[in-house]
Write a protein that holds these residues in place. Sequence first.
Motif, PDB file in Angstrom:
ATOM      1  N   THR A   4       1.107  -1.287  -0.313  1.00 38.13           N
ATOM      2  CA  THR A   4      -0.512   0.187  -0.132  1.00 38.13           C
ATOM      3  C   THR A   4       0.685   1.116  -0.307  1.00 38.13           C
ATOM      4  N   ASN A   5       1.506   1.415   1.075  1.00 39.01           N
ATOM      5  CA  ASN A   5       3.147   2.495   0.946  1.00 39.01           C
ATOM      6  C   ASN A   5       4.290   2.323   0.860  1.00 39.01           C
ATOM      7  N   ILE A   6       4.859   3.018  -0.397  1.00 38.28           N
ATOM      8  CA  ILE A   6       5.866   3.132  -0.797  1.00 38.28           C
ATOM      9  C   ILE A   6       7.105   3.956  -0.635  1.00 38.28           C
ATOM     10  N   LEU A   7       7.742   3.799   0.304  1.00 37.69           N
ATOM     11  CA  LEU A   7       8.734   5.200   0.526  1.00 37.69           C
ATOM     12  C   LEU A   7       9.807   5.338  -1.001  1.00 37.69           C
ATOM     13  N   ILE A   8      10.058   6.520  -1.162  1.00 34.54           N
ATOM     14  CA  ILE A   8      11.074   6.225  -2.384  1.00 34.54           C
ATOM     15  C   ILE A   8      12.104   7.297  -1.731  1.00 34.54           C
ATOM     16  N   VAL A   9      13.460   6.989  -1.274  1.00 35.01           N
ATOM     17  CA  VAL A   9      14.189   7.611  -0.755  1.00 35.01           C
ATOM     18  C   VAL A   9      15.536   8.063  -1.675  1.00 35.01           C
TER      19      VAL A   9
END
Length: 233
Positions: A4-9
């Motif tokens: 559901t939740n994706i983090l782009i760093v």
Amino acid sequence: MSFTNILIVDDHIEIIQLMTDFLEMENYKVYSAKNAEEAQSLLRQVKIDCIILDIMMPGIDGFALCKRIRKESEVPILFLSAYQSDADKIRGLTLGADDYIVKTASPSEIVARVKAVERRFAIHTRKAREARRVLSIDQLELNEDTRSVKVAQKEVDLTTIEFDLLHFFMENEGIVLTYEQIIERIWNDDVTSFHSVRVHVANLREKLAPFSSIPEIKTVRAVGYQLHKRVKG
């Protein structure tokens, strides 16, 4: 399990914006961080299902951040980097990344790789959950969800305490469990007597006695009990 939740760093805003557009089209909720500190702060606040991680960032780089995350979490990590050498790819995967993508890849390919990791993670999670749900030794089978016990597919009627005792023994097959360990696990107090443990174990043994094809609960004198397989022959 679906992501559901994706983090782009990544410290490049244009890459974050481009990837966010493509991921949101696939109904993912996207969070972003420009450096390791922001990423770690977000991870403490939000349940992230997958991380897309750049390597070249100011301060703590992606390799070091991946190593930090792996000390605390098994969240899927995909490196997205300009580094193209095999050595960098091997290093990233060795640190615990689930995939390594070179930044020359198209956004649609990156989304496809995210979905591939999502599928693998869902299969792994389901198998791990199923493995925890049913304990099996020889013909003895214990189902954690239904709290049922079967021997050769024949159900054995156990009380709550008897079930919990057998569960504890099966989890620790071959290990000597002391009276103190059993009381702490099953009763979680310091007032239950050793005699009470003996009575419940005796009742459990009586119900399992008709079956010779399953492990036996052996008394370890003055110490506790041990579940071990019967010697054949």
